[in-house]
Structures are given as structure tokens and as C-alpha cells.
Scaffold this motif. Structure first.
Motif, PDB file in Angstrom:
ATOM      1  N   PHE A   1       0.893  -1.158   0.000  1.00 49.78           N
ATOM      2  CA  PHE A   1       0.000   0.000   0.000  1.00 49.78           C
ATOM      3  C   PHE A   1       0.930   1.206   0.000  1.00 49.78           C
ATOM      4  CE2 PHE A   1      -2.544  -3.295   2.186  1.00 49.78           C
ATOM      5  CZ  PHE A   1      -3.642  -3.317   1.347  1.00 49.78           C
TER       6      PHE A   1
ATOM      7  N   LEU B   1       4.306   1.095   1.882  1.00 50.61           N
ATOM      8  CA  LEU B   1       4.242   0.065   2.926  1.00 50.61           C
ATOM      9  C   LEU B   1       4.099  -1.337   2.325  1.00 50.61           C
ATOM     10  CD1 LEU B   1       3.268   0.036   6.303  1.00 50.61           C
ATOM     11  CD2 LEU B   1       1.637  -1.346   5.029  1.00 50.61           C
TER      12      LEU B   1
ATOM     13  N   ALA C   1       2.835  -4.608   2.727  1.00 51.76           N
ATOM     14  CA  ALA C   1       1.887  -5.286   3.623  1.00 51.76           C
ATOM     15  C   ALA C   1       2.096  -6.796   3.613  1.00 51.76           C
ATOM     16  CB  ALA C   1       0.458  -4.962   3.229  1.00 51.76           C
TER      17      ALA C   1
ATOM     18  N   GLY D   1       0.245 -10.135  15.149  1.00 48.76           N
ATOM     19  CA  GLY D   1      -0.108  -8.874  15.779  1.00 48.76           C
ATOM     20  C   GLY D   1      -0.824  -7.949  14.807  1.00 48.76           C
ATOM     21  N   SER D   2      -1.251  -6.813  15.350  1.00 44.90           N
ATOM     22  CA  SER D   2      -1.932  -5.807  14.557  1.00 44.90           C
ATOM     23  C   SER D   2      -1.014  -5.311  13.437  1.00 44.90           C
ATOM     24  CB  SER D   2      -2.289  -4.662  15.500  1.00 44.90           C
ATOM     25  OG  SER D   2      -3.397  -4.000  15.011  1.00 44.90           O
ATOM     26  N   GLY D   3      -1.562  -5.229  12.232  1.00 45.60           N
ATOM     27  CA  GLY D   3      -0.785  -4.714  11.103  1.00 45.60           C
ATOM     28  C   GLY D   3       0.191  -5.710  10.490  1.00 45.60           C
ATOM     29  N   SER D   4       0.097  -6.993  10.884  1.00 45.76           N
ATOM     30  CA  SER D   4       1.055  -7.980  10.361  1.00 45.76           C
ATOM     31  C   SER D   4       0.688  -8.491   8.970  1.00 45.76           C
ATOM     32  CB  SER D   4       1.187  -9.150  11.338  1.00 45.76           C
ATOM     33  OG  SER D   4      -0.068  -9.760  11.561  1.00 45.76           O
ATOM     34  N   GLY D   5      -0.521  -8.146   8.485  1.00 49.63           N
ATOM     35  CA  GLY D   5      -0.899  -8.532   7.121  1.00 49.63           C
ATOM     36  C   GLY D   5      -1.975  -9.608   7.047  1.00 49.63           C
ATOM     37  N   LYS D   6      -2.580  -9.952   8.177  1.00 55.96           N
ATOM     38  CA  LYS D   6      -3.547 -11.055   8.210  1.00 55.96           C
ATOM     39  C   LYS D   6      -4.774 -10.775   7.329  1.00 55.96           C
ATOM     40  CE  LYS D   6      -4.172 -10.693  12.703  1.00 55.96           C
ATOM     41  NZ  LYS D   6      -3.402  -9.443  12.933  1.00 55.96           N
ATOM     42  N   THR D   7      -5.381  -9.602   7.533  1.00 52.34           N
ATOM     43  CA  THR D   7      -6.596  -9.287   6.766  1.00 52.34           C
ATOM     44  C   THR D   7      -6.277  -9.150   5.284  1.00 52.34           C
ATOM     45  OG1 THR D   7      -7.550  -8.176   8.672  1.00 52.34           O
ATOM     46  CG2 THR D   7      -8.499  -7.623   6.557  1.00 52.34           C
ATOM     47  N   THR D   8      -5.140  -8.565   4.988  1.00 54.39           N
ATOM     48  CA  THR D   8      -4.735  -8.430   3.586  1.00 54.39           C
ATOM     49  C   THR D   8      -4.652  -9.814   2.943  1.00 54.39           C
ATOM     50  OG1 THR D   8      -3.496  -6.448   4.175  1.00 54.39           O
ATOM     51  CG2 THR D   8      -2.951  -7.474   2.071  1.00 54.39           C
TER      52      THR D   8
ATOM     53  N   HIS E   1      -5.986 -12.938  16.846  1.00 52.86           N
ATOM     54  CA  HIS E   1      -4.804 -12.427  17.552  1.00 52.86           C
ATOM     55  C   HIS E   1      -4.330 -13.448  18.583  1.00 52.86           C
ATOM     56  CE1 HIS E   1      -6.308  -8.268  16.581  1.00 52.86           C
ATOM     57  NE2 HIS E   1      -5.032  -8.162  16.333  1.00 52.86           N
TER      58      HIS E   1
HETATM   59  N1  LIG Z   1      -6.256  -0.017   2.164  1.00 53.62           N
HETATM   60  C1  LIG Z   1      -5.092   0.216   2.777  1.00 53.62           C
HETATM   61  N2  LIG Z   1      -4.391   1.338   2.525  1.00 53.62           N
HETATM   62  C2  LIG Z   1      -3.207   1.577   3.127  1.00 53.62           C
HETATM   63  N3  LIG Z   1      -2.631   0.737   4.009  1.00 53.62           N
HETATM   64  C3  LIG Z   1      -3.290  -0.392   4.299  1.00 53.62           C
HETATM   65  C4  LIG Z   1      -4.551  -0.721   3.711  1.00 53.62           C
HETATM   66  N4  LIG Z   1      -4.954  -1.913   4.197  1.00 53.62           N
HETATM   67  C5  LIG Z   1      -4.001  -2.310   5.061  1.00 53.62           C
HETATM   68  N5  LIG Z   1      -3.002  -1.414   5.115  1.00 53.62           N
HETATM   69  C6  LIG Z   1      -1.786  -1.532   5.936  1.00 53.62           C
HETATM   70  O1  LIG Z   1      -1.189  -2.788   5.649  1.00 53.62           O
HETATM   71  C7  LIG Z   1      -0.678  -3.390   6.835  1.00 53.62           C
HETATM   72  C8  LIG Z   1      -1.336  -4.747   7.047  1.00 53.62           C
HETATM   73  O2  LIG Z   1      -2.700  -4.519   7.331  1.00 53.62           O
HETATM   74  P1  LIG Z   1      -3.709  -5.710   7.685  1.00 53.62           P
HETATM   75  O3  LIG Z   1      -5.056  -5.102   7.834  1.00 53.62           O
HETATM   76  O4  LIG Z   1      -3.558  -6.803   6.700  1.00 53.62           O
HETATM   77  O5  LIG Z   1      -3.137  -6.179   9.102  1.00 53.62           O
HETATM   78  P2  LIG Z   1      -3.780  -7.141  10.181  1.00 53.62           P
HETATM   79  O6  LIG Z   1      -2.707  -8.100  10.565  1.00 53.62           O
HETATM   80  O7  LIG Z   1      -5.045  -7.727   9.663  1.00 53.62           O
HETATM   81  O8  LIG Z   1      -4.064  -6.133  11.372  1.00 53.62           O
HETATM   82  P3  LIG Z   1      -5.259  -6.098  12.475  1.00 53.62           P
HETATM   83  O9  LIG Z   1      -5.048  -7.305  13.326  1.00 53.62           O
HETATM   84  O10 LIG Z   1      -5.009  -4.821  13.206  1.00 53.62           O
HETATM   85  O11 LIG Z   1      -6.559  -6.110  11.732  1.00 53.62           O
HETATM   86  C9  LIG Z   1      -0.957  -2.402   7.963  1.00 53.62           C
HETATM   87  O12 LIG Z   1       0.209  -1.639   8.189  1.00 53.62           O
HETATM   88  C10 LIG Z   1      -2.078  -1.542   7.427  1.00 53.62           C
HETATM   89  O13 LIG Z   1      -2.047  -0.243   7.973  1.00 53.62           O
END
Ligand SMILES: Nc1ncnc2c1ncn2[C@@H]1O[C@H](COP(=O)(O)OP(=O)(O)OP(=O)(O)O)[C@@H](O)[C@H]1O
Length: 260
Positions: A16, A19, A21, A40-47, A199
Motif C-alpha cells: 500500500f 508500505l 503489507a 499482531g496488529s498490522g502484520s498482514g492477516k486481513t490483507t 490475535h
Molecule cells: N487499504 C489500505 N491502505 C493503506 N494501508 C493499508 C490498507 N490496508 C491495510 N493497510 C496496511 O497494511 C498493513 C497490514 O494490514 P492488515 O489489515 O492486513 O493487518 P492485520 O494483521 O489484519 O491487522 P489487524 O489485526 O489490526 O486487523 C498495515 O500496516 C495496514 O495499515
């Protein structure tokens, strides 16, 4: 020869802006498997999860679903084939429980009578009393009931794959435990392939067949609990230490005779 995975990620990258991801992530999910993605938060799981149904598009690498490259499948058709459970249920607030559950069958052109029958079947499957819940709005449900409706809605079009984004995270521990166990039974009974974000390593250990550990956009390790303990990755071992410590402390604190 092993059959192709239900979901396959091969050398997947996603940025992104500046960054990174996801960086070179490869992960296969076999038919019938329950895989937890922990990190953890922001580790890329949802992506990672959202790449499978094209809510997000990859920059590099290949993602396959049921053997097909997702780039060759219409995103809307793909999403109807894959159930998705959101963290907070993701229900439409102005629609009743029945209308929330029936939304995908309705979009698929299923008749009203068949939708009504399917809604009843799904309410029974997720153990919600039909008469009491069918016509309620989401605001009149507890968090646990909302998540049960979210699971019913995800299953409405009879998907073979279910993706769950931290589905039980916001619930009290007892409800969370009950829902996790009930979903695990559904997964087995319906022969689903499930990928669940959490988490919580304890939840992952208790529910999943295999666990994928993410950190900073990289897949640090994947495998059964036993395989993870032998991964040698310091972060993975640290994540495993907490549930073990808690189990030891609980064993010491709770008298065995109280374990009814
Ligand atoms: N649409 C987007 N635009 C910019 N950055 C993004 C976008 N989606 C995710 N990110 C960034 O990509 C990284 C991974 O995000 P992701 O949502 O996959 O993490 P996560 O592990 O699911 O976190 P959480 O547990 O907090 O939901 C994070 O740094 C997030 O800020």
C-alpha cells in the motif's frame, strides 16, 4: 499426486504505497482444513485473507481458489462461492435476521419460499431459535447471537470455503469458547475449508488444524502446533510460550476436583 489446494498462495506480495503489507507469502490450505492466521496488529492477516476473494488484488505472485487463478474468476462470482464472516458480524442494521441471512440467495435468484426454508435450516444449524430470532433486527441481538447470524449468512449459498476475520474476538470468554466449538463442529459436519484470523494463539491452538504465523508482512512459520514448536523462530516460540504459561498457572491454581 497430491490434489491442488482449496486455497493456494504462491510468492504473494502486496504494497500500500511505500508500505509492504505482504512480502513473498506462500501458503496452501487443503480441502477440509481449518487454518488459523495468527499475528499482531498490522502484520498482514486481513490483507492475506481478502486476497483470496479479491476484495484486495495482489501486486505479485499467484493466488488460486479450488485450482483456479483468482484473476481468471469474476470477483462477484468468487465472493458468492466463499463465505466471509466479519469481526463484528457485519450485518445490515436495517434488515431483519432472516433478510440478512437470505441476502446472498436472493441475489442468486433463489425463490422466496426456498430462501425462507434455507433461513430456517441455517438458524437451526447455528443454534438460534427460529421463532425468537427470525424477525429481529441486529441491534436486538447479543454479540454472540450476531456472530451466529454472521456465520449463518456466510453459509447461506453453501460455500465450500469460509474466511473469518477475527470472528469471536469481541465476545466474552464463555461465549467465545462456545461459538468456537460450535463453529468447529459445523466446519467438520459440512466438510468446509476454513481460514480464520485471530490475535489469540490459544484460540488458534484449540480450534485449528494448522496455524500460519504472520509478522511484518511475512509468514514466519506454518504448521501443526507440534510443528510450530519445532520451527526455531524466536517470535513463534514467544507466541507459544503465553498459552503454555497460562495453562501451567491455571493447573496450579485450579484444584483438579473442581474440574467438573
Ligand atoms: N487499504 C489500505 N491502505 C493503506 N494501508 C493499508 C490498507 N490496508 C491495510 N493497510 C496496511 O497494511 C498493513 C497490514 O494490514 P492488515 O489489515 O492486513 O493487518 P492485520 O494483521 O489484519 O491487522 P489487524 O489485526 O489490526 O486487523 C498495515 O500496516 C495496514 O495499515
Amino acid at each position: 499426486m497430491p490434489s491442488s489446494p482449496m486455497i493456494g498462495y504462491a510468492h504473494v506480495t502486496k504494497s500500500f504505497g511505500s508500505l509492504m503489507a505482504l512480502s513473498d507469502v506462500s501458503l496452501d490450505v487443503a480441502e477440509g482444513e481449518f487454518v488459523a492466521i495468527v499475528g499482531g496488529s498490522g502484520s498482514g492477516k486481513t490483507t492475506l485473507l481478502r486476497l483470496a476473494n479479491r476484495l484486495i488484488e495482489a501486486d505479485g505472485g499467484t493466488i488460486t481458489v479450488e485450482g483456479e487463478d483468482v484473476r481468471d474468476v469474476d470477483p462477484v462470482a468468487l465472493r458468492r462461492r466463499i463465505g466471509y464472516v466479519f469481526q463484528s458480524g457485519g450485518l445490515f442494521p436495517h434488515l431483519s435476521v432472516a433478510d440478512n441471512i437470505g441476502i446472498t440467495p436472493r441475489l442468486l435468484g433463489v425463490s422466496a419460499a426456498d430462501i425462507a426454508a434455507r433461513v430456517d435450516e441455517l438458524l437451526e444449524l447455528v443454534q438460534l431459535d427460529r421463532a425468537a430470532h427470525r424477525d429481529r433486527l441486529p441491534e436486538a441481538l447479543s454479540g454472540g447471537q450476531r456472530q451466529r447470524v454472521g456465520v449463518a449468512r456466510a453459509l447461506a449459498a453453501r460455500p465450500r470455503i469460509v474466511l473469518m476475520d477475527e470472528p469471536f474476538g469481541a465476545l466474552d470468554p464463555l461465549t467465545r469458547d462456545a461459538l468456537g466449538d460450535d463453529y468447529r463442529s459445523l466446519h467438520r459436519k459440512l466438510g468446509l475449508t476454513t481460514v480464520m484470523i485471530t490475535h489469540d494463539m490459544t484460540e488458534a491452538l484449540l480450534l485449528a488444524d494448522r496455524i500460519a504465523v504472520m509478522r511484518g508482512g511475512q509468514l514466519r512459520a506454518q504448521g501443526t502446533p507440534d510443528e510450530l514448536t519445532r520451527s526455531g523462530d524466536a517470535y513463534v516460540l514467544e507466541l507459544l510460550r503465553t498459552p503454555r504459561r497460562q495453562a501451567d498457572r491455571l493447573n496450579a491454581l485450579l484444584p483438579q476436583s473442581g474440574a467438573a
